[in-house]
Design an enzyme around this catalytic site. Structure first.
Site, mmCIF file in Angstrom:
data_model
loop_
_atom_site.group_PDB
_atom_site.id
_atom_site.type_symbol
_atom_site.label_atom_id
_atom_site.label_comp_id
_atom_site.label_asym_id
_atom_site.label_seq_id
_atom_site.Cartn_x
_atom_site.Cartn_y
_atom_site.Cartn_z
ATOM 1 N N GLU A 129 0.826 -1.210 0.000
ATOM 2 C CA GLU A 129 0.000 0.000 0.000
ATOM 3 C C GLU A 129 0.860 1.259 0.000
ATOM 4 O OE1 GLU A 129 -3.141 0.635 -0.129
ATOM 5 O OE2 GLU A 129 -3.471 2.522 0.921
ATOM 6 N N THR A 182 -3.240 12.814 -3.987
ATOM 7 C CA THR A 182 -3.101 12.477 -2.583
ATOM 8 C C THR A 182 -2.316 13.569 -1.856
ATOM 9 O OG1 THR A 182 -3.100 10.156 -3.165
ATOM 10 C CG2 THR A 182 -2.351 10.683 -0.971
#
Lengths: 310, 310
Positions: A129, A182
């Site tokens: 991740e 992000t």
């Protein structure tokens, strides 16, 4: 031990309502489908059977990095051949990268006689991740591994995940096709929050966890509100306020930003309501002239799992 | 409807661990004993049958103010005669004023045919509590009314209390006889907290609520830690760190400052452990030359209640 497994790994919601960085929820669909074969050749070899053009270099692929982290704890000289068919569109805000990372390590563990605990699998999957998000986060990984409703209580000194049942619910998600980087969605977060607001937030966290554990839908609805992160990020998502308004009018329990956005999720008591809420969410972006996709699916009680082996 | 009732109203813990301003817990003992009689004379008349020299002017007495708030919602011309025997020492940090306020309104409600809801009783009792603490708080009032484990999810726009069961536990409390002024314990609180620390705090809140609802004592123990309020207040309570250390060594699940201090509470699985933990807590203050009292009692499943009526 099987030589080959087929795994389904589900979409997930993270930053659930008031539970930024902590609360997550698994969906039953969409999901990624991953085939893993154990090989005598060390290392990881990845193929994508979808059209998303994701990296296949294992050191740059979330599933690859997760598997390499797992292999470092395996004394045998073995490797994995991996075929990924993404059912979850990358960037859709419902844990696409976590699903691949979690599904890969769950499959690999089955090929190794299930020698690792779920907490260890979460640790490996978080390494994957981190390739996608730049940070070690478990709030999508945890529900992808455990299913249901999860609390990431701590990552240090040890990973501590609380896996809880969720009452039957249907999730509606709208994914407007706008890019929210992000880095940008991080930058708008406040460095510090007034104590009074933090107290209101953890009061809602306490209410939300209580609501899930007692299957009190009204309490869940009252408790979802996020006083800290959503106000900071809402400017990045045009239509958010109107989407919530229409979703609630269509019968949603409540909802908020999914992950770091731009997707928006709503929880609902029934499939019929979730369908109507999905349409209500979509109508806002149709009017704004923004392309969008919607997903409707039940809350998933299971995490990533081997569905057949040979 | 009875003309006279006798009420027991329990001690409570507020600011439970990480749950500052939100989480509370009822004890089964100690408790205040309150006799109320309905009178034809309007107003409230208070007598204290204990030696604490508390004000008997109803506008300056927590039970009196709570009853006056209740009477404003009663159309009949009636009043109450109240005799209070405090079993909970004022200033002991286990909700002494809340017990009197909650017990008074529960008794009055019984004398009025239970016409008010528990949420309404909390509203009245908070008016009384405000006389003692200077602010409307429900985190001791809520467990005093409902018993068990409570979440004060919101006070505005409406009072929203979540009452939850607590697993069997024994509480040990030490009350060192040092004065910590409420104003002082407020002043040391930070105006703002770093977002990362707030996230760790609500992760613990989520863990603590999960632990209570699933009777997971280990999870309760891991989740009690308060990263925000206790670090700010610990300098006001000499011996706190050592007391925690000895309590954990004696087998406590975990604990922290009770209310705004200086009392310290510890949760325990059994009465025997709680007794040992109470002694361990006391030993620290004995060595410091600080007078102290200790209390040991089970978690209370019931709030203030009428134990006999006539």
């Amino acid at each position: 031990m099987p030589d080959s497994v087929l795994v389904h790994s589900p979409a997930t919601l993270s930053n659930l309502g008031c539970g930024f960085d902590v609360l997550g929820l698994a969906l039953a669909a969409p999901y990624d489908t991953i085939r893993l074969r154990r090989t005598a050749t060390p290392g990881v070899c990845i193929r994508h059977l979808d059209g998303y053009n994701l990296p296949t270099d294992p050191t740059r692929n979330v599933a690859g990095v997760a598997l390499l982290a797992l292999l470092r704890e395996v004394p045998e000289e073995i490797g994995f051949e991996v075929e990924i068919t993404k059912g979850i569109m990358p960037g859709s805000g419902v844990g696409s990268s976590s699903a691949s990372a979690a599904g890969a390590v769950v499959g690999a563990n089955a090929l190794l006689g299930n020698r690792f605990t779920k907490m260890e699998l979460i640790d490996f999957a978080m390494a994957g991740e981190a390739v996608a998000s730049g940070a070690r986060h478990a709030d999508n990984i945890a529900p992808a591994i455990f299913g249901g409703f999860t609390v990431v209580r701590a990552l240090e000194p040890a990973i501590d995940i609380v896996a809880l049942p969720a009452p039957p619910m249907w999730v509606a998600v709208v994914h407007p096709q706008i890019e929210v980087k992000t880095s940008e969605s991080r930058k708008v977060l406040p460095a510090a929050v007034p104590l009074g607001l933090a107290v209101r937030q953890w009061a809602n966290v306490a209410g939300l966890v209580s609501g899930f554990l007692t299957a009190d839908y009204e309490l869940i609805g009252r408790s979802l509100d996020d006083y800290i992160v959503e106000p900071a990020r809402q400017a990045l998502i045009p239509g958010l306020a109107e989407a919530r308004k229409r979703a609630l009018a269509a019968g949603a329990i409540g909802g908020g930003i999914s992950g770091s956005g731009p997707s928006i999720f709503m929880l609902n008591k029934t499939e019929a309501i979730a369908q109507a809420v999905g349409e209500a969410l979509g109508s806002v972006f149709a009017e704004l002239g923004i392309e969008f996709k919607t997903y409707v699916g039940p809350v998933g009680t299971e995490g990533a799992k081997v569905i057949c082996e040979s």
